[in-house]
Design a protein around this motif. Sequence first.
Motif, mmCIF file in Angstrom:
data_model
loop_
_atom_site.group_PDB
_atom_site.id
_atom_site.type_symbol
_atom_site.label_atom_id
_atom_site.label_comp_id
_atom_site.label_asym_id
_atom_site.label_seq_id
_atom_site.Cartn_x
_atom_site.Cartn_y
_atom_site.Cartn_z
ATOM 1 N N ASP A 152 -21.111 13.803 -24.307
ATOM 2 C CA ASP A 152 -20.673 13.609 -25.690
ATOM 3 C C ASP A 152 -20.367 12.149 -26.012
ATOM 4 O OD1 ASP A 152 -20.750 16.364 -26.271
ATOM 5 O OD2 ASP A 152 -18.826 16.621 -25.230
ATOM 6 N N PHE A 153 -19.987 11.394 -24.976
ATOM 7 C CA PHE A 153 -19.594 9.996 -25.182
ATOM 8 C C PHE A 153 -20.396 9.137 -24.192
ATOM 9 C CE2 PHE A 153 -15.975 12.792 -25.978
ATOM 10 C CZ PHE A 153 -15.640 12.462 -27.289
ATOM 11 N N PRO A 154 -21.679 8.890 -24.518
ATOM 12 C CA PRO A 154 -22.543 8.213 -23.537
ATOM 13 C C PRO A 154 -22.094 6.789 -23.209
ATOM 14 C CG PRO A 154 -23.766 8.858 -25.548
ATOM 15 C CD PRO A 154 -22.367 9.315 -25.746
ATOM 16 N N ASP A 155 -21.230 6.219 -24.073
ATOM 17 C CA ASP A 155 -20.810 4.838 -23.794
ATOM 18 C C ASP A 155 -19.602 4.762 -22.857
ATOM 19 O OD1 ASP A 155 -18.874 5.767 -25.510
ATOM 20 O OD2 ASP A 155 -19.301 4.364 -27.146
ATOM 21 N N THR A 156 -19.166 5.888 -22.306
ATOM 22 C CA THR A 156 -18.029 5.848 -21.377
ATOM 23 C C THR A 156 -18.411 5.060 -20.116
ATOM 24 O OG1 THR A 156 -17.421 8.047 -22.137
ATOM 25 C CG2 THR A 156 -16.333 7.268 -20.138
ATOM 26 N N GLY A 157 -17.576 4.085 -19.778
ATOM 27 C CA GLY A 157 -17.871 3.251 -18.611
ATOM 28 C C GLY A 157 -17.426 3.917 -17.324
ATOM 29 N N GLY A 158 -18.196 3.671 -16.254
ATOM 30 C CA GLY A 158 -17.824 4.146 -14.922
ATOM 31 C C GLY A 158 -17.580 2.946 -14.019
ATOM 32 N N VAL A 159 -17.027 3.222 -12.847
ATOM 33 C CA VAL A 159 -16.754 2.143 -11.888
ATOM 34 C C VAL A 159 -17.337 2.507 -10.527
ATOM 35 C CG1 VAL A 159 -14.934 0.881 -10.639
ATOM 36 C CG2 VAL A 159 -14.595 1.463 -13.053
ATOM 37 N N VAL A 160 -17.985 1.527 -9.905
ATOM 38 C CA VAL A 160 -18.421 1.684 -8.512
ATOM 39 C C VAL A 160 -17.634 0.691 -7.662
ATOM 40 C CG1 VAL A 160 -20.337 1.482 -6.881
ATOM 41 C CG2 VAL A 160 -20.745 2.444 -9.165
ATOM 42 N N GLN A 161 -17.092 1.197 -6.552
ATOM 43 C CA GLN A 161 -16.356 0.333 -5.613
ATOM 44 C C GLN A 161 -17.290 -0.038 -4.463
ATOM 45 O OE1 GLN A 161 -13.655 3.534 -5.154
ATOM 46 N NE2 GLN A 161 -11.903 2.431 -5.997
ATOM 47 N N ALA A 162 -17.590 -1.333 -4.346
ATOM 48 C CA ALA A 162 -18.584 -1.770 -3.347
ATOM 49 C C ALA A 162 -18.150 -1.480 -1.922
ATOM 50 C CB ALA A 162 -18.862 -3.263 -3.513
ATOM 51 N N TYR A 163 -16.851 -1.306 -1.669
ATOM 52 C CA TYR A 163 -16.430 -1.040 -0.295
ATOM 53 C C TYR A 163 -16.816 0.361 0.179
ATOM 54 C CZ TYR A 163 -11.846 1.195 -1.746
ATOM 55 O OH TYR A 163 -10.868 1.982 -2.271
ATOM 56 N N LEU A 164 -17.176 1.245 -0.722
ATOM 57 C CA LEU A 164 -17.595 2.584 -0.309
ATOM 58 C C LEU A 164 -18.989 2.523 0.319
ATOM 59 C CD1 LEU A 164 -16.463 4.840 -3.296
ATOM 60 C CD2 LEU A 164 -15.280 4.430 -1.127
#
Length: 306
Positions: A152-164
């Motif tokens: 419904d809200f395609p502009d929602t930002g996500g986060v990736v943590q590079a340490y994973l």
Amino acid sequence: MLRQVLLAASRSDRVRTLVETSPMTRDMVRRFIPGETMDQALDVAGDLTREGLLVTLDVLGEFACDAGQARAMVDHYVELLERLASTGLAQQAEVSLKLTAIGQAFDEDVALENARRVCTAARSAGTTVTLDMEDYEHVDSTLRILMELRRDFPDTGGVVQAYLRRAEEHCAELAYEGSRVRLCKGAYGAPDDVAFTDKAEVDKSYVRCMKVLMGGKGYPMLATHDPRLVDIAGALAVLFDRDPSSFEYQMLYGIRPQEQRRLASQGAQVRVYVAYGDQWYGYFMRRLAERPANLRFFLRSLMSRS
Ligand SMILES: Cc1cc2nc3c(=O)[nH]c(=O)nc-3n(C[C@H](O)[C@H](O)[C@H](O)COP(=O)(O)OP(=O)(O)OC[C@H]3O[C@@H](n4cnc5c(N)ncnc54)[C@H](O)[C@@H]3O)c2cc1C
């Protein structure tokens, strides 16, 4: 080792009381957290945007333990978003949201419904929401909620943590058209089978992730203060022929402020993460854990005034 100790302390009630009640803590806290109230945060956001910077506002608080606490946090975000609209800041300022502050710690569905309320308020205000990524035990749940919200809200930002260890895989899944993805190193403790614990390994992972995001079709939000990584980001932007409007740098309030302004003066988009509120303990301890010099400075200030 010191990092692990500080991250463990960030979960200790005894250390929390000690740090929170020390009057000497305040000066150091103020470096990273400009205020406890919404008015103070909006003033700072206004100042930053007048300097040509973008902002993301985070209301401090995590791990709500019941529905009432979670609802209070959502109400606060809704009011904040209304204020962003009424003060004319919504075009340059978005919000960052921690799902554990709105119910994820006790019920994923509650967190999803609460996040929907925040996204609806953000849409009415004319701005966006980014879901912060917290400890590794909540990563899968956060990604599920992100994908659900994006229907419904395609502009929602996500986060990736590079340490994973799975970070590159997450980036590949998220590097699609219109997808806003913040890449950070990762600020929490995590076991060796889940995350790289060696700094050089984390940095290499960050570069691999950046290549995937910058070479992909989404909108990368490169959250780091690391000068080498910022240089590599610039080189990748040239390599992949990215317009400055197609990605942004992100840095925390109080960390490398000159660099934030230098990048912006060169035409880059730079967003400053401004956290505010009275529940600053966990956020503050993570900032100490990132840099031993901060801890030394903090301990010195405690000793010199005691
Ligand atoms: C906008 C933004 C959003 C973030 N969101 C998340 C999130 O959702 N989830 C999450 O796990 N983590 C998040 N983080 C934190 C991130 O994971 C790192 O812990 C943090 O940014 C430090 O890593 P670094 O890339 O700056 O590199 P580092 O190698 O830690 O630091 C590089 C240089 O930056 C400066 N620096 C870095 N940290 C500090 C500090 N605390 N005090 C003083 N100087 C410092 C120093 O000059 C240091 O040498 C976010 C960071 C930013 C900038």
